[in-house]
Write an enzyme that holds these catalytic residues in place. Structure first.
Site, mmCIF file in Angstrom:
data_model
loop_
_atom_site.group_PDB
_atom_site.id
_atom_site.type_symbol
_atom_site.label_atom_id
_atom_site.label_comp_id
_atom_site.label_asym_id
_atom_site.label_seq_id
_atom_site.Cartn_x
_atom_site.Cartn_y
_atom_site.Cartn_z
ATOM 1 N N ARG A 16 0.852 -1.191 0.000
ATOM 2 C CA ARG A 16 0.000 0.000 0.000
ATOM 3 C C ARG A 16 0.889 1.242 0.000
ATOM 4 O O ARG A 16 2.106 1.164 0.091
ATOM 5 C CB ARG A 16 -0.906 0.010 1.230
ATOM 6 C CG ARG A 16 -0.171 0.080 2.558
ATOM 7 C CD ARG A 16 -1.118 -0.027 3.731
ATOM 8 N NE ARG A 16 -0.399 0.066 5.007
ATOM 9 C CZ ARG A 16 -0.976 -0.119 6.198
ATOM 10 N NH1 ARG A 16 -2.267 -0.425 6.264
ATOM 11 N NH2 ARG A 16 -0.261 -0.006 7.294
ATOM 12 N N ASP A 58 9.676 -9.418 6.249
ATOM 13 C CA ASP A 58 9.832 -8.601 7.447
ATOM 14 C C ASP A 58 11.222 -8.000 7.341
ATOM 15 O O ASP A 58 12.225 -8.700 7.473
ATOM 16 C CB ASP A 58 9.700 -9.467 8.697
ATOM 17 C CG ASP A 58 9.919 -8.698 9.989
ATOM 18 O OD1 ASP A 58 10.467 -7.580 9.946
ATOM 19 O OD2 ASP A 58 9.554 -9.221 11.064
ATOM 20 N N TYR A 150 11.312 8.486 14.795
ATOM 21 C CA TYR A 150 11.248 8.448 13.334
ATOM 22 C C TYR A 150 12.341 9.335 12.741
ATOM 23 O O TYR A 150 13.070 8.928 11.833
ATOM 24 C CB TYR A 150 9.865 8.924 12.892
ATOM 25 C CG TYR A 150 9.618 8.931 11.415
ATOM 26 C CD1 TYR A 150 9.254 7.769 10.738
ATOM 27 C CD2 TYR A 150 9.731 10.110 10.674
ATOM 28 C CE1 TYR A 150 9.007 7.778 9.377
ATOM 29 C CE2 TYR A 150 9.500 10.124 9.304
ATOM 30 C CZ TYR A 150 9.126 8.961 8.663
ATOM 31 O OH TYR A 150 8.891 8.979 7.309
ATOM 32 N N LYS A 154 15.537 8.308 10.272
ATOM 33 C CA LYS A 154 15.663 8.844 8.919
ATOM 34 C C LYS A 154 16.972 9.599 8.732
ATOM 35 O O LYS A 154 17.531 9.618 7.620
ATOM 36 C CB LYS A 154 14.455 9.718 8.584
ATOM 37 C CG LYS A 154 13.139 8.942 8.521
ATOM 38 C CD LYS A 154 13.213 7.737 7.581
ATOM 39 C CE LYS A 154 11.892 7.008 7.453
ATOM 40 N NZ LYS A 154 11.952 5.868 6.514
ATOM 41 N N THR A 185 -0.700 8.933 2.745
ATOM 42 C CA THR A 185 -0.732 7.479 2.806
ATOM 43 C C THR A 185 -1.334 7.056 4.130
ATOM 44 O O THR A 185 -1.607 7.884 5.007
ATOM 45 C CB THR A 185 0.682 6.885 2.702
ATOM 46 O OG1 THR A 185 1.418 7.231 3.885
ATOM 47 C CG2 THR A 185 1.420 7.414 1.481
#
Length: 273
Positions: A16, A58, A150, A154, A185
């Site tokens: 997705r 995974d 996060y 990154k 998304t």
């Protein structure tokens, strides 16, 4: 003639969102695509629809990576590229983030990227070269409150990208990173930035009321992004897919080790007028 005719590319997190759009676009441009995800039903459906191979992957498991690379080579005889797209996002302040949550995000976003690079390098070298596109983030180049884990991962993805570009250039492997801002998304839908309305568990579910609440959250988010983003809107996953296509195709043949920001101008600064 497609931009990726004859290429074989693994796309992670392809069930997705950005990954799905990348898989669809790459297939439309002539690539043989390996749709990789942990969402098996959704991933298999996407793969079947576009004529691709699905593998359960995974990204935090090295054995899964080895199996995915082997499956690609068995099915198509070679491997030419990877899009390290899989990632997760958790909202929390740093001081409120449990260690388990921090490590969960690191495992997917940072370790997954590392294992991807490590696992495909030999196959790409054997193919005479190839491309790796890592999905970093706008937050990999700046900071953002409430998404510290996060952001940290990154930043790490950009470091891995630069080192891999240096180490793999001699084998003809180019490594770059896409750095999206807010993209519409399931992971970063702007509606999720607004608090959910309080629900009374005793009250009967009212679909019309829920639709109205969702519409209002969407409108609120649109107003937010009109203020924050110079282009005045949230990004679309197909726009990120086109950038990933550029970095995977011959159009970017002299580019490696670079971050490419796609954020509607968000990182450019703040407008006060």
């Amino acid at each position: 003639m497609g931009k990726l005719d004859g290429r074989v590319v693994i796309v992670t997190g392809a069930a997705r969102g950005q990954g799905e759009q990348e898989a669809r676009l790459f297939r439309a441009e002539g690539a043989e695509v390996v749709v990789a995800d942990v969402l098996d039903d959704r991933g298999k459906a996407v793969a079947e629809e576009i004529g691709a191979l699905y593998v359960h992957l995974d990204v935090g498991e090295e054995a899964d990576w080895q199996a995915a690379v082997a499956a690609a080579r068995t099915a198509y005889g070679r491997l030419d590229g990877l899009v390290n797209n899989a990632g997760i996002l958790r909202f929390n302040t740093l001081t409120d983030t449990p260690l388990d949550e921090f490590m969960q995000v690191v495992r997917v976003n940072q370790v997954g990227c590392f294992l991807g690079i490590k696992s495909v390098a030999a196959a790409l070298t054997e193919a005479g070269g190839g491309t790796i596109v890592n999905t970093a983030s706008y937050t990999g180049l700046t900071g953002m409150a409430a998404v510290g884990t996060y952001t940290a991962t990154k930043h790490a993805v950009l470091g891995l990208t630069r080192v891999a570009a240096l180490e793999l250039a001699g084998a003809g492997i180019r490594v770059n990173a896409v750095c999206p801002g807010a993209i519409d998304t399931a992971m970063t839908n702007p509606a999720l930035l607004d608090p959910e309305p309080e629900r009374d568990p005793e009250r009967e579910r009212d679909p019309e009321r829920e639709r109205d609440a969702e519409t209002e959250r969407d409108r609120s988010s649109e107003r937010l992004y009109r203020r924050l983003v110079p282009l005045g809107r949230i990004g679309r996953p197909e726009e990120v897919a086109r950038l990933a296509l550029f970095l995977t195709s011959r159009d970017s043949s002299y580019i490696t080790g670079q971050p490419f920001v796609i954020d509607g101008g968000w990182l450019a600064g703040v407008s006060v007028v």
